[in-house]
Structures are given as structure tokens and as C-alpha cells.
Write an enzyme that holds these catalytic residues in place. Structure first.
Site, PDB file in Angstrom:
ATOM      1  CB  SER A 182      -0.954  -0.011   1.191  1.00 21.73           C
ATOM      2  OG  SER A 182      -0.240  -0.175   2.389  1.00 21.73           O
ATOM      3  CG  HIS A 210      -4.091  -0.954  -1.451  1.00 14.40           C
ATOM      4  ND1 HIS A 210      -4.375   0.378  -1.302  1.00 14.40           N
ATOM      5  CD2 HIS A 210      -3.849  -1.433  -0.204  1.00 14.40           C
ATOM      6  CE1 HIS A 210      -4.299   0.700  -0.018  1.00 14.40           C
ATOM      7  NE2 HIS A 210      -3.973  -0.382   0.668  1.00 14.40           N
ATOM      8  CE  LYS A 241      -7.256  -0.176   1.528  1.00 18.13           C
ATOM      9  NZ  LYS A 241      -7.567   0.809   2.566  1.00 18.13           N
TER      10      LYS A 241
HETATM   11  N1  PMP Z   1      -5.115  -4.358   4.375  1.00 14.24           N
HETATM   12  C1  PMP Z   1      -4.440  -3.423   3.709  1.00 14.24           C
HETATM   13  C2  PMP Z   1      -3.319  -3.844   2.805  1.00 14.24           C
HETATM   14  C3  PMP Z   1      -4.770  -2.076   3.863  1.00 14.24           C
HETATM   15  O1  PMP Z   1      -4.079  -1.152   3.200  1.00 14.24           O
HETATM   16  C4  PMP Z   1      -5.822  -1.727   4.724  1.00 14.24           C
HETATM   17  C5  PMP Z   1      -6.260  -0.302   4.919  1.00 14.24           C
HETATM   18  N2  PMP Z   1      -5.364   0.669   4.719  1.00 14.24           N
HETATM   19  C6  PMP Z   1      -6.500  -2.727   5.408  1.00 14.24           C
HETATM   20  C7  PMP Z   1      -6.116  -4.035   5.190  1.00 14.24           C
HETATM   21  C8  PMP Z   1      -7.600  -2.416   6.355  1.00 14.24           C
HETATM   22  O2  PMP Z   1      -8.770  -2.051   5.674  1.00 14.24           O
HETATM   23  P1  PMP Z   1      -9.844  -1.067   6.270  1.00 14.24           P
HETATM   24  O3  PMP Z   1      -9.167   0.256   6.496  1.00 14.24           O
HETATM   25  O4  PMP Z   1     -10.872  -0.974   5.212  1.00 14.24           O
HETATM   26  O5  PMP Z   1     -10.349  -1.626   7.531  1.00 14.24           O
END
Ligand code: PMP
Length: 497
Positions: A182, A210, A241
Site C-alpha cells: 500500500s 489495493h 477502497k
Molecule cells: N489491508 C491493507 C493492505 C490495507 O491497506 C488496509 C487499509 N489501509 C487494510 C487491510 C484495512 O482495511 P480497512 O481500512 O478498510 O479496515
């Protein structure tokens, strides 16, 4: 000793605020997704994960409204007891089908999806192999699980193999990785990982937060991109996302999903996804399945921004996705850059330790299919000006990116132009030119002119330039379409004019 002592002694926040370099928790007072208003200032948003721009899609908004009208604003309880709606079950069926797995479970956020799945499936005696750059939610899920954790250097298949080889057969084994990383925007080596998993009898779980909606011909994610969907046992994802909502999903074998559904504490003891979140996500999935042009536009934008930043001399690291980091280095410089961008009307995210290593701070930029070219050109211009001012990029573009105007002898209007940079040169037909001749004739002029210019360049550059006519000839059948749509990528570098 008081547990609050550390909080009372903490000075970083005060210093950051006093010096005006505090970039976090900026509140948005208005938003149409691609532009936001913060502190009364309008800014182009390049710090969002709304990759397909669906938070503003009329069908997604209508679905959320309808669900509120039908079910109210909350499920007021856990999925296990009173909080399961027909919508949740339908969403799970839809995701199982979309991801080509037997079953799926939807959890209230992406973060708790990872906590739920890893803590339920892994236990004492199991060994989990985890990429060092995995998301915090995977790290915490592993901590909750009591499994033995073996971390491998980012995408280092040799080290992963060594760790697998050293692990006794009697242990259950799971390899866990992000699909798209990410912060840096690179991809897990899923071909390597799935091959090793087969060889050593391990299962594979990919958090494609992502990647879903973005990667692969149908948006099914990084596994689809690499052609290894059947070799990935569990696909994890989030709805915050590309799916323009809030929630998460895990898809995999029916019995594994049933187990998670009945054993995962973060799932059982948490209230269900709200009706509007489930409905918005379902509508977004419809759009993802039926409007592939959005994904195509996102990739067009990605190419434009990657090429644009690189041609200015920015280091975008290993990114190959719509997450395009600008590597800055030192923390203070990163904050200064962020602030200058914000004041000039561009909002992105400064990333500092622990999210990245010390002195490898970066500005994370990310794009939406709904950004306009005008917005993106403004972002590129502003970022270049500030980059030069702060000395992050050279004041003159590497290998001067002066536009080369191409005209055949006797013509005063130019027929095509090319921007020169470190990146492969792109050639565009010029929309303003009223040249009625067939395209291949105009291209002939271009080739002639490049060849002529090449005579004045270094021998090393000559080699590349002289390959050009052959390259064009080889692709002659596709040329009109290519040039009109996105320009032909020509491998050429030229000495400064
Ligand atoms: N996994 C990854 C790779 C993420 O980037 C994120 C959020 N940034 C999450 C899980 C968690 O998702 P959420 O913020 O929708 O709870």
C-alpha cells in the site's frame, strides 16, 4: 508509575503543531472525491484509495439510500445473533462468485477481516510466513493467533524458501502477503509464492485490499494479474477502497469459511456491516463487473503520472500501480514538501516511520479513475515547481524534456511532438494539425526527423534511435489506433538540444 506517563511526556505532537508541520487528521468540510475543501482551501485529492471513484457513482449512492430506507442506519448487533441481513448473505454469494471461490465471509472492516481470519485459522503449532512489509492488520492478526511467525524480507523468495525448508512437515503452514503493497505500490511475487507453497505444502493468503477492482483484466486482483487465482487459497480484501464502502471480505474453501464464521472472535463479537455499507459495496461490485472502462482509465492515468513524475527526475521507487510514491528521504523535508503542496492546492499523504524505514520517507500519491486530465496536469506542474524549489529534483529535467516539434520540409506547422526524458519517449499526433495526409506519411516525416536529429547525438543514443523505424514498421498495423489513443512508446533518448 502512571500508565499515562508516556503520554504526558510525549513532545513530538506539540513540536509538529508548533512548527506548522502537522499533516494529520485534516478535516474535510466538502468533497466531490477528486477535490476536497480543507481549512477553507480547495485541493485536488491525490491521497485517497477511492481508485475507481465509485463513492460518487449514482448507482452506489442510490443503493445506500435504499438500504437505509428499508433497514435503517444500523444492524444493532453481531452477525451471529441479530445482525445478519439478506444483503449480507447476498454480498457473500456475490464475492464468492466474483473471486471464483466456494464461499466468502464479509466482516465489518478490512482490518478486522484480517484479525478474524488469521486468529481463527492459525493456532499454536502452526507456522506463518509473513512478508516484512505486510499491512499492520496482518501483523496484528498473526499476533492474535499464537502461531509461530517467520518473517521474510520483502518479496525475497530465496529467504522464504529457506524458511519453508527449515520448517518441520508436521506444522501447518500459511504464507501471508499483501497483493499490492500500500505504500510503495509494488506487487507481491505471487508466482514465486504460489510455486513455493506447492513445493512445501503451504497454504497462501493474499490481502488484496489495493488490488481488487484495480488489478487483473476483470478486476479480480493481483492473483488474476499473475494468472494464479487457483493457487491462492484465501483472498482477503477491503471495501473501503475500490468498493466505495466500509467492510471486508475473505473468500476461500467452504469449510474454512464456515470455521471462520463460527470461531473468529473479531467477527462474532463485532456488530455487522451497516445496511448502507453492504448495499453500497454490492452496487460497486456491479459497476466493477460491468464498467471495465473505469479500470482502463485508471491505468491510463497511472501511466501518465508515473511517466510525468519520472521525466521530472522524481524517484517513484518500485511502484507499478496507481499508488505512486515520491521518495523524498528525510522526514522534515517530506513534511515541507507536503505542506507546500497543500498550500498550492494538492492533497497527498506524507509517510514516515514506522510505515517506512527511517530516512526513506515518501509522499504517497494515488489516483482515481475520475480524476480529469486538467486536474492531473495541475498536480504535475505544481509538484514539479515545488520539487525544484526544495531541491528534490534537478532544476533542469534529466535529458531535457523540451518538446521536439516535427515537421516535414516546407511545412511550418508541426505534425507530431515528442517529449524527451529518461522514460521511453512517447509520440503523440498533434490534434491541431490539419494535415490530411494518411497517418503513415506523417509518421514517415517523424521518423525522418528523428533520424536526422540522431546524426547529432552520441553513438549510444544512435543505437536506440536507429531502432525506431523498424519498431514502427513492425507495429504498422496497430499504429493509427495506438497513436490516436495513447501515443506510441518509442525507445529513444536524446542528448540535450
Ligand atoms: N489491508 C491493507 C493492505 C490495507 O491497506 C488496509 C487499509 N489501509 C487494510 C487491510 C484495512 O482495511 P480497512 O481500512 O478498510 O479496515
Amino acid at each position: 508509575m502512571d500508565v499515562f506517563d508516556k503520554a504526558f511526556a510525549w513532545r513530538d505532537l506539540k513540536i509538529a503543531k508548533a512548527t506548522g508541520f502537522y499533516p494529520y487528521f485534516k478535516s474535510i468540510s466538502d468533497s466531490d472525491a477528486t477535490e476536497v475543501v480543507i481549512d477553507g482551501r480547495r485541493a485536488i485529492m491525490i491521497g485517497s484509495n477511492n481508485y475507481l471513484g465509485l463513492t460518487r457513482h449514482p448507482k452506489v449512492i442510490a443503493a445506500a439510500h435504499e438500504a437505509i430506507d428499508k433497514y435503517g442506519t444500523s444492524c444493532s448487533g453481531s452477525r451471529l445473533l441479530n445482525g445478519t441481513l439478506e444483503l449480507h448473505h447476498e454480498l457473500e454469494r456475490r464475492f464468492a462468485k466474483f473471486l471464483g471461490k466456494e464461499a466468502a465471509i464479509c466482516v465489518t472492516t478490512g482490518f478486522t477481516t484480517n484479525l478474524a481470519v488469521l486468529s481463527a485459522l492459525l493456532g499454536r503449532g502452526d507456522v506463518v510466513f509473513s512478508d516484512r512489509q505486510n499491512h499492520a492488520s496482518l501483523v496484528d492478526g498473526i499476533r492474535l493467533s499464537y502461531a509461530d511467525e517467520k518473517r521474510f524480507r520483502h518479496n525475497d523468495m530465496a529467504q522464504l524458501e529457506k524458511l519453508l525448508r527449515e520448517t518441520d512437515e508436521k506444522h501447518g503452514k500459511l504464507i501471508v502477503t499483501d497483493g499490492v503493497f500500500s505504500m510503495e505500490g509494488d506487487l507481491a511475487d505471487l508466482k514465486g509464492i504460489t510455486a513455493l507453497a506447492k513445493q512445501y505444502g503451504a497454504r497462501v493468503a493474499v490481502d488484496d485490499a489495493h488490488g481488487l477492482g484495480v488489478m487483473g483484466a476483470h478486476g479480480r486482483g493481483t492473483a488474476e494479474h499473475f494468472g494464479v487465482e487457483d493457487d491462492v487459497d484465501l483472498v482477503l480484501g477491503t471495501f473501503s477502497k475500490s468498493f466505495a464502502s466500509l467492510g471486508g471480505v475473505c473468500a476461500g474453501p467452504q469449510q474454512a469459511i464456515d470455521w471462520i464464521r463460527h470461531k473468529a472472535r473479531p467477527f462474532i463479537f463485532q456488530a455487522a456491516m451497516t445496511p448502507s455499507a453492504a448495499a453500497a459495496c454490492m452496487a460497486a461490485l456491479d459497476v466493477i463487473e460491468n464498467e471495465p472502462e473505469r479500470r482502463e482509465r485508471l491505468w491510463q492515468i497511472t501511466e501518465k503520472m508515473q511517466r510525468g513524475f519520472k521525466s521530472m527526475g522524481f524517484d517513484t521507487g518500485v511502484s507499478v500501480t496507481p499508488v505512486v510514491p515520491l521518495l523524498i528521504g528525510e522526514q522534515l523535508r517530506t513534511f515541507k514538501f507536503w505542506k507546500a503542496l497543500f498550500e498550492a492546492g494538492v492533497f497527498c499523504n506524507p509517510v514516515i516511520p514506522p510505515a517506512v524505514a527511517a530516512n526513506q520517507c515518501l509522499l504517497r500519491t494515488s489516483y482515481m479513475a475520475t480524476h480529469t486530465d486538467d486536474q492531473l496536469d495541475r498536480v504535475l506542474d505544481i509538484t514539479e515547481q515545488i520539487g525544484k524549489k526544495l531541491g528534490v529534483i534537478p532544476s533542469v529535467r534529466p535529458h531535457t524534456a523540451v518538446t521536439v516539434k516535427v515537421a516535414s520540409p516546407g511545412h511550418d506547422q508541426f505534425l507530431a511532438s515528442a517529449e524527451r526524458s529518461e522514460a521511453p519517449v512517447s509520440l503523440w499526433s498533434n490534434g491541431n494539425v490539419r494535415d490530411e495526409r494518411p497517418l503513415h506519411k506523417r509518421l514517415g516525416d517523424v521518423v525522418e526527423r528523428f533520424t536526422w536529429t540522431a546524426i547529432n547525438t552520441d553513438p549510444s543514443d544512435m543505437v536506440k534511435v536507429t531502432a525506431l523505424p523498424k519498431k514502427l514498421w513492425d507495429r504498422r498495423a496497430q499504429l493509427p489506433q495506438l497513436v490516436m489513443e495513447k501515443g506510441v512508446s518509442l525507445v529513444m533518448r536524446q542528448k540535450d538540444a
